[in-house]
Design a protein around this motif. Structure first.
Motif, PDB file in Angstrom:
ATOM      1  N   LEU A   1       0.825  -1.200   0.000  1.00 21.73           N
ATOM      2  CA  LEU A   1       0.000   0.000   0.000  1.00 21.73           C
ATOM      3  C   LEU A   1       0.867   1.261   0.000  1.00 21.73           C
ATOM      4  CD1 LEU A   1      -2.664  -1.184   2.617  1.00 21.73           C
ATOM      5  CD2 LEU A   1      -2.811  -1.291   0.127  1.00 21.73           C
ATOM      6  N   THR A   2       2.014   1.190  -0.640  1.00 21.42           N
ATOM      7  CA  THR A   2       2.939   2.328  -0.652  1.00 21.42           C
ATOM      8  C   THR A   2       2.297   3.558  -1.260  1.00 21.42           C
ATOM      9  OG1 THR A   2       4.794   0.789  -0.877  1.00 21.42           O
ATOM     10  CG2 THR A   2       5.214   3.098  -1.416  1.00 21.42           C
TER      11      THR A   2
ATOM     12  N   GLN B   1      -6.406   0.538   3.531  1.00 26.09           N
ATOM     13  CA  GLN B   1      -6.150  -0.718   4.224  1.00 26.09           C
ATOM     14  C   GLN B   1      -7.382  -1.199   4.978  1.00 26.09           C
ATOM     15  OE1 GLN B   1      -2.639  -0.737   6.643  1.00 26.09           O
ATOM     16  NE2 GLN B   1      -2.932  -2.849   7.325  1.00 26.09           N
ATOM     17  N   ASP B   2      -8.070  -0.277   5.643  1.00 29.50           N
ATOM     18  CA  ASP B   2      -9.265  -0.685   6.390  1.00 29.50           C
ATOM     19  C   ASP B   2     -10.330  -1.272   5.461  1.00 29.50           C
ATOM     20  OD1 ASP B   2      -8.155   0.104   8.781  1.00 29.50           O
ATOM     21  OD2 ASP B   2      -9.132   2.084   8.798  1.00 29.50           O
TER      22      ASP B   2
ATOM     23  N   ASP C   1      -3.350 -12.698   7.570  1.00 32.81           N
ATOM     24  CA  ASP C   1      -2.646 -11.458   7.226  1.00 32.81           C
ATOM     25  C   ASP C   1      -1.151 -11.644   7.505  1.00 32.81           C
ATOM     26  OD1 ASP C   1      -1.703  -8.915   6.826  1.00 32.81           O
ATOM     27  OD2 ASP C   1      -3.052  -7.951   8.261  1.00 32.81           O
ATOM     28  N   ASP C   2      -0.364 -11.628   6.434  1.00 30.02           N
ATOM     29  CA  ASP C   2       1.093 -11.763   6.579  1.00 30.02           C
ATOM     30  C   ASP C   2       1.797 -10.414   6.595  1.00 30.02           C
ATOM     31  OD1 ASP C   2       0.933 -14.477   6.743  1.00 30.02           O
ATOM     32  OD2 ASP C   2       1.490 -14.875   4.664  1.00 30.02           O
ATOM     33  N   GLY C   3       1.044  -9.329   6.739  1.00 33.29           N
ATOM     34  CA  GLY C   3       1.663  -8.001   6.850  1.00 33.29           C
ATOM     35  C   GLY C   3       1.790  -7.304   5.506  1.00 33.29           C
ATOM     36  N   THR C   4       2.689  -6.352   5.452  1.00 31.64           N
ATOM     37  CA  THR C   4       2.895  -5.545   4.249  1.00 31.64           C
ATOM     38  C   THR C   4       4.157  -5.996   3.521  1.00 31.64           C
ATOM     39  OG1 THR C   4       4.122  -3.879   5.498  1.00 31.64           O
ATOM     40  CG2 THR C   4       1.731  -3.560   5.262  1.00 31.64           C
ATOM     41  N   THR C   5       4.258  -5.573   2.255  1.00 30.19           N
ATOM     42  CA  THR C   5       5.394  -5.924   1.416  1.00 30.19           C
ATOM     43  C   THR C   5       5.634  -4.815   0.412  1.00 30.19           C
ATOM     44  OG1 THR C   5       6.289  -7.562  -0.117  1.00 30.19           O
ATOM     45  CG2 THR C   5       3.925  -7.143  -0.201  1.00 30.19           C
TER      46      THR C   5
ATOM     47  N   ILE D   1      -1.807  -8.104  -2.724  1.00 29.29           N
ATOM     48  CA  ILE D   1      -2.697  -7.009  -3.108  1.00 29.29           C
ATOM     49  C   ILE D   1      -1.861  -5.731  -3.087  1.00 29.29           C
ATOM     50  CG2 ILE D   1      -4.795  -5.726  -2.541  1.00 29.29           C
ATOM     51  CD1 ILE D   1      -5.830  -8.245  -1.134  1.00 29.29           C
ATOM     52  N   ALA D   2      -1.761  -5.081  -4.253  1.00 27.11           N
ATOM     53  CA  ALA D   2      -0.883  -3.906  -4.371  1.00 27.11           C
ATOM     54  C   ALA D   2      -1.632  -2.736  -4.988  1.00 27.11           C
ATOM     55  CB  ALA D   2       0.352  -4.247  -5.208  1.00 27.11           C
ATOM     56  N   TRP D   3      -1.291  -1.529  -4.492  1.00 28.38           N
ATOM     57  CA  TRP D   3      -1.851  -0.292  -5.051  1.00 28.38           C
ATOM     58  C   TRP D   3      -0.804   0.272  -5.998  1.00 28.38           C
ATOM     59  CZ3 TRP D   3      -6.520   1.969  -2.924  1.00 28.38           C
ATOM     60  CH2 TRP D   3      -6.917   3.155  -3.575  1.00 28.38           C
ATOM     61  N   ALA D   4      -1.173   0.452  -7.262  1.00 30.60           N
ATOM     62  CA  ALA D   4      -0.219   0.894  -8.281  1.00 30.60           C
ATOM     63  C   ALA D   4      -0.063   2.412  -8.270  1.00 30.60           C
ATOM     64  CB  ALA D   4      -0.654   0.430  -9.654  1.00 30.60           C
TER      65      ALA D   4
END
Length: 370
Positions: free
Chosen positions: A194-195, A202-203, A222-226, A242-245
């Motif tokens: 979610l950079t 996120q919510d 939930d394995d956290g963020t990456t 799941i990524a925000w472009a």
């Protein structure tokens, strides 16, 4: 004294009292075989010169020539009239009561029209069959009709909102019609990148995952963020990224940079990799990804009409294997962002039910097709 003096003079006893003459029985009227033309058919009460009616003819014949007809008696004048009244009087008679001269029932031909001390039972086998048949028809008729109406040749009926159709589709199916799906008995791990996302994103994503977990029974961990991005990094088996472009990444992936005149499937690129059985052709999803266009940042947050939360419900259904539908009351409609829908519809839930734990576990094929 005169009788005593006569006895002493002549020696003859006076005559005793006379015995009554025995009663003479009236001989029964002679019967004769029926001869055509020998019967006066006017005996039924018809005027002379005009043939009597059928009941009048039978009234004459039964008493003289055909004893079997004596079991039926013509209704007396002044008795119950009308078919409905006679039937009602017949049904109201107590069991075992002899039939009177009111024109309902049977008679042995006696002058008074009674059964001469021999009661004729009301509930004969024939009457019992008639009454039972009527009761069965009244009770079973609606049941049969209802049963037939529920077994239409059109197949099972899906409950839906009145006036709106319920539907669902699957993204992929085998040749035999078996939908591709995840193994619902194994948890799915997910990572969030979610950079470039708004702080509220996120919510909405987490709440959408919680909703899909409740509807399918599939557990998500939930394995956290990456910082990994699906298009450049491999995804481990059993995991989803799941990524925000960013705008640049959206352009590179040919995702729209504005949220105008686009569908839910245009704004998010969702895919899942499947392992396909080489023998049956059935597939099991083993990993997946979701890339969200930067244009989604203009959508309102939360689960409101046209909101980002609604978009996530749509894409989570797609990730699990649901396909698009054209009905307006379902989340899986690609135009859901321009509707008032804020949650899963009946068709959506029916489709998710076939992908979740209620459909049973599946195993990753040991002999995947190449």
């Amino acid at each position: 004294m005169a009788q005593i003096e006569e006895f002493l003079r002549t020696g003859q006893a006076p005559p005793g009292p006379s015995e009554p003459e025995p009663a003479r029985s009236t001989p029964a009227p002679p019967t004769r075989p029926y001869e055509p033309g020998a019967v006066d058919f006017r005996a039924g009460g018809a005027p002379a010169g005009r043939p009597a009616g059928v009941r009048g003819r039978l009234s004459d014949l039964r008493a003289t020539n055909f004893p079997v007809l004596r079991t039926w008696r013509r209704p007396a004048q002044g008795g119950t009239s009308g078919s409905i009244d006679r039937a009602w009087a017949w049904l109201r008679r107590p069991i075992g009561e002899s039939h009177s001269d009111r024109g309902v029932g049977f008679s042995d031909g006696s002058p008074t029209g009674t059964s001469a001390g021999r009661p004729v039972p009301v509930w004969t086998p024939g009457r019992v069959i008639i009454v039972v048949s009527l009761l069965v028809a009244l009770i079973a008729g609606p049941v049969i009709y209802d049963s037939q109406s529920k077994h239409s040749s059109a197949g099972p009926t899906r409950t839906t909102t009145p006036g709106l159709a319920a539907a669902y589709t699957f993204l992929r199916q085998s040749a035999s019609g078996v939908p591709f799906r995840w193994n619902p008995c194994t948890p799915i791990h997910y990572l969030l990148n979610l950079t470039a996302a708004p702080v509220t994103a996120q919510d909405d994503i987490v709440n959408a995952i919680a909703e899909i977990r409740q509807r399918t029974g599939i557990q998500f961990i939930d394995d956290g963020t990456t910082s990994a991005f699906p298009s450049t990094s491999s995804i481990a088996s059993g995991s989803v990224v799941i990524a925000w472009a960013t705008p640049a990444q959206s352009t590179a992936l040919r995702l729209p940079t504005t949220a105008t005149d686009v569908t839910a499937d245009d704004l998010v690129s969702t895919s899942a990799a499947a392992s396909i059985d080489g023998n049956t052709g059935n597939g099991v999803y083993v990993s997946g990804s979701m890339v969200i266009s930067s244009a989604v940042g203009t959508l309102p947050s939360g689960f409101v009409p046209g909101g980002f939360g609604v978009l996530m419900l749509n894409q989570m259904g797609r990730l699990l294997g649901l396909g698009p539908v054209s009905t307006p009351n379902e989340i899986m409609n690609p135009d859901v962002l321009t509707s008032s829908i804020t949650g899963y519809g009946v068709g959506d839930l029916a489709g998710l039910n076939r992908l979740g734990t209620s459909a049973g576990c599946v195993q990753v094929p040991a002999n995947p097709a190449s």
